[in-house]
Design an enzyme around this catalytic site. Structure first.
Site, PDB file in Angstrom:
ATOM      1  N   HIS A 206       0.871  -1.298   0.048  1.00 46.60           N
ATOM      2  CA  HIS A 206       0.268   0.268   0.121  1.00 46.60           C
ATOM      3  C   HIS A 206       0.729   1.045   0.109  1.00 46.60           C
ATOM      4  CE1 HIS A 206      -3.687  -1.729   1.222  1.00 46.60           C
ATOM      5  NE2 HIS A 206      -3.232  -3.239   1.180  1.00 46.60           N
ATOM      6  N   ASP A 414       3.452   9.715  -0.330  1.00 42.98           N
ATOM      7  CA  ASP A 414       2.937   8.739  -0.448  1.00 42.98           C
ATOM      8  C   ASP A 414       2.683   7.526  -0.816  1.00 42.98           C
ATOM      9  OD1 ASP A 414       0.238   8.325   1.104  1.00 42.98           O
ATOM     10  OD2 ASP A 414       0.074  10.481   1.012  1.00 42.98           O
TER      11      ASP A 414
HETATM   12  P1  ADQ Z   1      -3.644   6.068   4.977  1.00 41.22           P
HETATM   13  O1  ADQ Z   1      -1.879   6.599   4.934  1.00 41.22           O
HETATM   14  O2  ADQ Z   1      -3.552   5.663   5.915  1.00 41.22           O
HETATM   15  O3  ADQ Z   1      -3.004   5.247   4.016  1.00 41.22           O
HETATM   16  P2  ADQ Z   1      -4.650   7.960   2.439  1.00 41.22           P
HETATM   17  O4  ADQ Z   1      -4.846   6.532   1.981  1.00 41.22           O
HETATM   18  O5  ADQ Z   1      -5.010   9.017   2.822  1.00 41.22           O
HETATM   19  O6  ADQ Z   1      -3.788   7.468   3.768  1.00 41.22           O
HETATM   20  O7  ADQ Z   1      -5.977   6.722   3.650  1.00 41.22           O
HETATM   21  C1  ADQ Z   1      -6.391   7.621   4.073  1.00 41.22           C
HETATM   22  C2  ADQ Z   1      -7.799   7.251   4.423  1.00 41.22           C
HETATM   23  O8  ADQ Z   1      -8.683   7.210   6.311  1.00 41.22           O
HETATM   24  C3  ADQ Z   1      -8.813   8.310   4.225  1.00 41.22           C
HETATM   25  O9  ADQ Z   1     -10.217   7.486   4.048  1.00 41.22           O
HETATM   26  C4  ADQ Z   1      -9.447   8.868   4.900  1.00 41.22           C
HETATM   27  O10 ADQ Z   1     -10.797  10.118   4.624  1.00 41.22           O
HETATM   28  C5  ADQ Z   1      -9.228   8.566   6.031  1.00 41.22           C
HETATM   29  N1  ADQ Z   1      -9.530   9.643   7.380  1.00 41.22           N
HETATM   30  C6  ADQ Z   1      -7.709  10.471   7.646  1.00 41.22           C
HETATM   31  N2  ADQ Z   1      -8.569  11.201   9.011  1.00 41.22           N
HETATM   32  C7  ADQ Z   1     -10.211  11.282   9.446  1.00 41.22           C
HETATM   33  C8  ADQ Z   1     -10.563  11.665  10.043  1.00 41.22           C
HETATM   34  N3  ADQ Z   1     -10.083  12.396  10.836  1.00 41.22           N
HETATM   35  N4  ADQ Z   1     -12.090  11.089   9.908  1.00 41.22           N
HETATM   36  C9  ADQ Z   1     -12.120   9.916   9.352  1.00 41.22           C
HETATM   37  N5  ADQ Z   1     -11.525   9.529   7.992  1.00 41.22           N
HETATM   38  C10 ADQ Z   1     -10.265  10.127   8.068  1.00 41.22           C
HETATM   39  C11 ADQ Z   1      -2.071   3.923   3.758  1.00 41.22           C
HETATM   40  C12 ADQ Z   1      -0.629   4.619   2.537  1.00 41.22           C
HETATM   41  C13 ADQ Z   1      -1.926   5.763   1.623  1.00 41.22           C
HETATM   42  C14 ADQ Z   1      -2.736   4.041   0.475  1.00 41.22           C
HETATM   43  C15 ADQ Z   1      -3.573   4.046   1.488  1.00 41.22           C
HETATM   44  C16 ADQ Z   1      -4.423   2.686   0.665  1.00 41.22           C
HETATM   45  O11 ADQ Z   1      -0.395   5.253   3.055  1.00 41.22           O
HETATM   46  O12 ADQ Z   1      -1.066   6.025   0.460  1.00 41.22           O
HETATM   47  O13 ADQ Z   1      -3.454   5.613  -0.167  1.00 41.22           O
HETATM   48  O14 ADQ Z   1      -3.226   2.947   2.566  1.00 41.22           O
HETATM   49  O15 ADQ Z   1      -3.441   2.261  -0.231  1.00 41.22           O
END
Ligand code: ADQ
Length: 530
Positions: A206, A414
């Site tokens: 991921h 990311d």
């Molecule tokens: P993350 O590093 O966790 O994921 P991201 O892809 O942005 O980053 O996913 C975060 C998720 O958490 C999003 O769905 C977002 O809406 C949710 N989220 C964040 N803050 C929140 C809050 N305050 N309340 C509710 N929900 C919240 C890792 C990798 C990424 C990759 C994903 C998926 O680091 O690059 O995109 O896995 O493969």
């Protein structure tokens, strides 16, 4: 079809850990029956619809007592695939126990079975906080200086992977196909192979896969690369990640390139291919459309008045570039004094991994930067940056995204970044906001219509904010509809079904351990560096 409640129920989702902690106590727990231990059989070709899907991730999301999934987008996607294949989801329960589990606890929920293991405090420290999050996470995000390698942590990482493999092997059937998720579990296939498991095994990474020169800094990196050869298929977020991994295998280990997408070494063959993860676009767009009635959304809109909202949502992680982003916003205010009092920047950043020292330091740095900018630039009645650390439901996030004029998504690095995709999905098609996107997020490769910036360049980000706020409706609509089209098409269902289709295909066409020689059609056989 899932119920709307189920679709929209959402907790803070650390995708990198694969899902949030859930309580697994309650009815349905039982010890593994000895008669179920029928593993280690020969590989059986997977027929669509016939074989069982086994998902393995660091954390497991178990539906709560009401049957609702306490889950984010990935849990929803995996759950659908699991249900279609009467699957099993295996991983850490999220609990720390005095003694480690030797047997998984099994929980049946409808068509899906969950098998969870407890870890000891030492396991958690060494495997999860230590090697996975202090050594691997920074290296994979190109932060060599933050990577702390310790032999004890590495031993703990291997120990937990071995224990997981032993427990999982007892549950496997000959025709299961196995899908492992993320950097916590890279050696799992190799540990399973050592136990004689010959099933098809796929892995999805991921987070970014760095260039070989960067990964090479990590002690023992060639061991980590070698274990990847035990997967039949490796999925990455972008072509660049896939290319980095293939190059690492070729340059560090002396593997041979094989067509298409693969490498082979010592009688093993694996395929490395990009499968950019998507979101449940329609569900997110639907939630955004209906979100106007939500108290928090109305309250935010009222408090904004005529001001424009610029918005960011991230886990509090140094890869997300939060202090750098705040400084870029400060630069925007300095360069555009007419905008003081006319914009609000809302940063939502729930704490994560606070037991890791680098995260505590980051939290302090963010608070200092925030305090300084708000103190310097704020006025009575106007706070330039609002900073909140709570997790919100998908409905609330979707509603806030919809009222924002600008989505500021500027991670330093990311894998993909789902927030950028969610921001686009949440927009009003008739009056969409503008997405500003870091060139170092995997998603930038799919969404060139965003304003693409270098997050290390405050001036460039500040200029992009100005440009976004000034952009005509016509240009906003054109950019948005191109991005929406991409995200609708390559959504989360496409992602899981494309990966599983290829896993079936490559699993059938030569399990990693069954290949004697590299393919004759190798595009560029490369010899060992050593
Ligand atoms: P993350 O590093 O966790 O994921 P991201 O892809 O942005 O980053 O996913 C975060 C998720 O958490 C999003 O769905 C977002 O809406 C949710 N989220 C964040 N803050 C929140 C809050 N305050 N309340 C509710 N929900 C919240 C890792 C990798 C990424 C990759 C994903 C998926 O680091 O690059 O995109 O896995 O493969």
């Amino acid at each position: 079809m899932r119920s709307r409640n189920e679709q929209t129920s959402r907790a803070l989702f650390d995708m990198s850990m694969i899902l949030n902690p859930t309580g697994v106590q309650g009815a349905g727990l039982r010890e593994l029956d000895r008669t179920q231990r029928g593993a280690f059989a020969n590989k059986v070709l997977v027929r669509p619809g016939a074989a069982r899907l086994v998902v393995v991730s660091n954390r497991v999301t178990i539906p709560d007592a009401s049957g609702k999934a306490v889950a984010g987008g990935l849990a929803v996607a995996l759950k659908e695939a699991l249900e279609a294949h009467k699957g099993l989801w295996f991983g850490w329960s999220g609990r720390v126990a005095v003694r480690p589990s030797t047997q998984p606890q099994i929980i049946d929920k409808g068509a899906v079975q969950y098998a969870v293991m407890d870890l000891t405090a030492q396991d958690r420290q060494e495997y999860y906080s230590g090697f996975a999050n202090r050594a691997l996470w920074p290296i994979m995000h190109y932060r060599i200086g933050l990577s702390e390698f310790s032999r004890a942590d590495y031993a703990g990482y291997q120990r937990v992977n071995r224990a997981f493999a032993h427990a999982l092997a007892q549950l496997l059937r000959p025709d299961d196909f196995i899908w492992v998720h993320d950097y916590h579990l890279m050696p799992l296939a190799s540990e399973l192979r050592a136990l004689g498991v010959t099933n098809s095994i796929g892995y999805f990474h991921h987070i970014p896969w760095p260039a070989p020169e960067v990964l090479g800094v990590l002690p023992g990196c060639s061991k980590l690369l070698r274990v990847m050869l035990d997967y039949d298929l490796i999925g990455t977020q972008t072509e660049r990640d896939a290319d980095n991994l293939r190059r690492g295998l070729i340059e560090e280990l002396g593997a041979f390139a094989i067509r298409p997408h693969g490498v082979a070494l010592d009688g093993k063959r694996t395929r490395v291919k990009a499968f950019p993860i998507g979101i449940d676009y329609e569900a997110f767009a639907g939630a955004a459309e209906k979100s106007g009635a939500h108290r928090l959304v109305r309250q935010t809109q009222r408090s904004l008045g005529e001001r424009s909202l610029i918005m960011s949502v991230d886990r509090l992680d140094y890869s997300k570039g939060i202090p750098e982003r705040m400084e870029a916003f400060e630069r925007f205010l300095l360069a555009n004094p007419d905008q003081c009092g006319r914009v609000t920047f809302l940063q939502i950043a729930p704490t994560s991994r606070s037991e890791v020292p680098e995260y505590a330091l980051l939290s302090r740095a963010v608070n200092q930067t925030l305090g300084r900018i708000n103190g310097d630039k704020g006025e009575p009645g106007w706070i330039p940056i609002q900073y909140v650390t709570s997790a919100y439901s998908r409905n609330v996030l979707a509603g806030l995204f919809r009222i924002a004029r600008v989505g500021l998504v500027t991670p330093l690095r990311d894998g993909m970044n789902l927030v950028a995709k969610e921001f686009v999905a949440a927009q009003n098609p008739k009056d969409p906001g503008v997405l500003i996107l870091s060139r170092f997020a995997g998603v930038a490769q799919q969404l060139p219509q965003a304003l693409i910036v270098n997050p290390n360049d405050k001036f460039e980000v500040a200029d992009a904010i100005r440009r976004a706020l000034d952009m005509s409706l016509e240009e906003r609509c054109a950019r948005w509809s191109a991005m929406a089209g991409t995200l609708r098409r390559w959504d989360v269902r496409w992602w899981s079904s494309a990966f599983l289709r290829d896993l079936r295909h490559y699993g059938q066409n030569g399990a990693a351990q069954h290949v004697a020689e590299p393919d004759q059609d190798a595009a560029s056989s490369q010899s060992a560096k050593s």
